[in-house]
Design a protein around this motif. Sequence first.
Motif, PDB file in Angstrom:
ATOM      1  N   ASP A  78       2.358   8.475  -3.918  1.00 44.67           N
ATOM      2  CA  ASP A  78       3.065   7.216  -3.676  1.00 44.67           C
ATOM      3  C   ASP A  78       4.580   7.431  -3.730  1.00 44.67           C
ATOM      4  OD1 ASP A  78       4.076   6.859  -6.453  1.00 44.67           O
ATOM      5  OD2 ASP A  78       1.949   6.594  -6.932  1.00 44.67           O
ATOM      6  N   TRP A  79       5.300   6.393  -3.298  1.00 43.89           N
ATOM      7  CA  TRP A  79       6.750   6.511  -3.191  1.00 43.89           C
ATOM      8  C   TRP A  79       7.423   6.749  -4.538  1.00 43.89           C
ATOM      9  CZ3 TRP A  79      10.081   7.551   0.445  1.00 43.89           C
ATOM     10  CH2 TRP A  79       9.732   7.345   1.787  1.00 43.89           C
ATOM     11  N   LYS A  80       6.961   6.069  -5.577  1.00 44.12           N
ATOM     12  CA  LYS A  80       7.603   6.213  -6.893  1.00 44.12           C
ATOM     13  C   LYS A  80       7.545   7.655  -7.385  1.00 44.12           C
ATOM     14  CE  LYS A  80       7.620   4.434 -11.621  1.00 44.12           C
ATOM     15  NZ  LYS A  80       7.725   5.782 -12.212  1.00 44.12           N
ATOM     16  N   SER A  82       6.964  10.277  -5.571  1.00 47.72           N
ATOM     17  CA  SER A  82       7.670  11.135  -4.618  1.00 47.72           C
ATOM     18  C   SER A  82       9.175  11.130  -4.900  1.00 47.72           C
ATOM     19  CB  SER A  82       7.403  10.655  -3.189  1.00 47.72           C
ATOM     20  OG  SER A  82       6.051  10.816  -2.843  1.00 47.72           O
ATOM     21  N   LEU A  83       9.705   9.949  -5.176  1.00 46.23           N
ATOM     22  CA  LEU A  83      11.130   9.858  -5.501  1.00 46.23           C
ATOM     23  C   LEU A  83      11.459  10.620  -6.775  1.00 46.23           C
ATOM     24  CD1 LEU A  83      11.783   6.090  -4.686  1.00 46.23           C
ATOM     25  CD2 LEU A  83      12.639   8.066  -3.422  1.00 46.23           C
ATOM     26  N   THR A 155      12.048  11.584   3.863  1.00 45.46           N
ATOM     27  CA  THR A 155      12.036  10.120   3.915  1.00 45.46           C
ATOM     28  C   THR A 155      11.465   9.623   5.241  1.00 45.46           C
ATOM     29  OG1 THR A 155      13.983  10.055   2.470  1.00 45.46           O
ATOM     30  CG2 THR A 155      13.451   8.057   3.694  1.00 45.46           C
ATOM     31  N   LYS A 158       7.654  10.512   5.746  1.00 51.43           N
ATOM     32  CA  LYS A 158       6.761   9.678   4.941  1.00 51.43           C
ATOM     33  C   LYS A 158       6.718   8.246   5.477  1.00 51.43           C
ATOM     34  CE  LYS A 158       5.508   8.780   0.117  1.00 51.43           C
ATOM     35  NZ  LYS A 158       4.154   9.375   0.276  1.00 51.43           N
ATOM     36  N   LEU A 159       7.871   7.733   5.904  1.00 49.21           N
ATOM     37  CA  LEU A 159       7.918   6.377   6.429  1.00 49.21           C
ATOM     38  C   LEU A 159       7.188   6.241   7.765  1.00 49.21           C
ATOM     39  CD1 LEU A 159      11.605   5.262   5.728  1.00 49.21           C
ATOM     40  CD2 LEU A 159       9.546   4.194   4.802  1.00 49.21           C
TER      41      LEU A 159
END
Length: 357
Positions: A78-80, A82-83, A155, A158-159
């Motif tokens: 998930d994005w969290k 991944s960040l 980025t 993934k988007l």
Amino acid sequence: MKQKTLWINQIKGLCICLVVIYHSVITFYPHLNALHSPLSALLAKCWVYFNLYLAPFRMPVFFFISGYLIRRYIDEVDWKNSLDKRLWSIVWVLMLWGVLQWQALTHLNAWLAPERELNTTSNAAYADSLTGFITGMLTASTSLWYLYALVVYFTLCKLLSRWKVPLVGLLALASIAINFMPLPWWGMNSVVRNMIYYSLGAWYGVQLMTWMQARVWRRDWLAVAAFAVVSVVLWFANVPLPLSLLSILLIMTLFSRLEQRFAVGPDNLLNVIGSNTIAIYTTHRILIEGMSLFLIHELNGGAWPVWAELTLVLFYPFASLLLCTLVGLAARKLSTALTGDFFFTPPARLTPVQAAR
């Protein structure tokens, strides 16, 4: 999986070596204008042209590998997370070493070549103001543009992964078009040119790897040779995409076959280098700038005997690569031992301690 990681790590090691050689050549040989020996001048030109011909075998492979290794974070994480685990670490190194390079190169030039006229807008490391530095970093006009690209590529991949089929075609067209309609910023041109290779690794790396390893290439040598001839012709026409794709195929196949025939251990030199690419990448530019400024002044001053001049001109990229590699590896070890790897890993986020009840 471990063996696969090791041989892919070797390719990363090869790529960072080619990057160091590239910067060693472009910051040194074009500025030699008072060589004694005609042979020295010829060798200098040979290094410049050899460096040019290595271009399709350097960054395209590097970015394909980078995309392939990050694919799990694009597809499953998930994005969290991944960040936290991927993007922040790259942004940290980009910001920290952007400032360190800026200060180091500014002081090196003032010390070793105060008469040198720098284009303060060409590279963030040559900026003469904080505004100029920030502008250079935001437009990828920095020696660290590879890290900038990794943030942008991850980025976007993934988007936009659900539209990857049409986007691969658009990225291929963009990679070709940027050679004929460049943007004002050299670093941004490189970012646009190389995204196709990262996206192929991130979106289709598994399929391409399986296909590559299953092929019996000796049966296809004629088709590969024909494609190579066409690719070289297009490369001379300023369309490097086919040759870059071929270089990815050839290098991946070569290292895969070598891994099958010979055991690849974790202490293998290229594997060690490949495991420390960020440390070598961030530190080598400072070293190369200092060495080139000093040696250019020495050689152009005419004080060296011909034999010493010839030796330096012939072996300088290899000596530079050796020194940059050793310093990069030492910097990583010292950073880990003395600062908890502060210079290459972002500080852990502080977790509030709950009061004892």
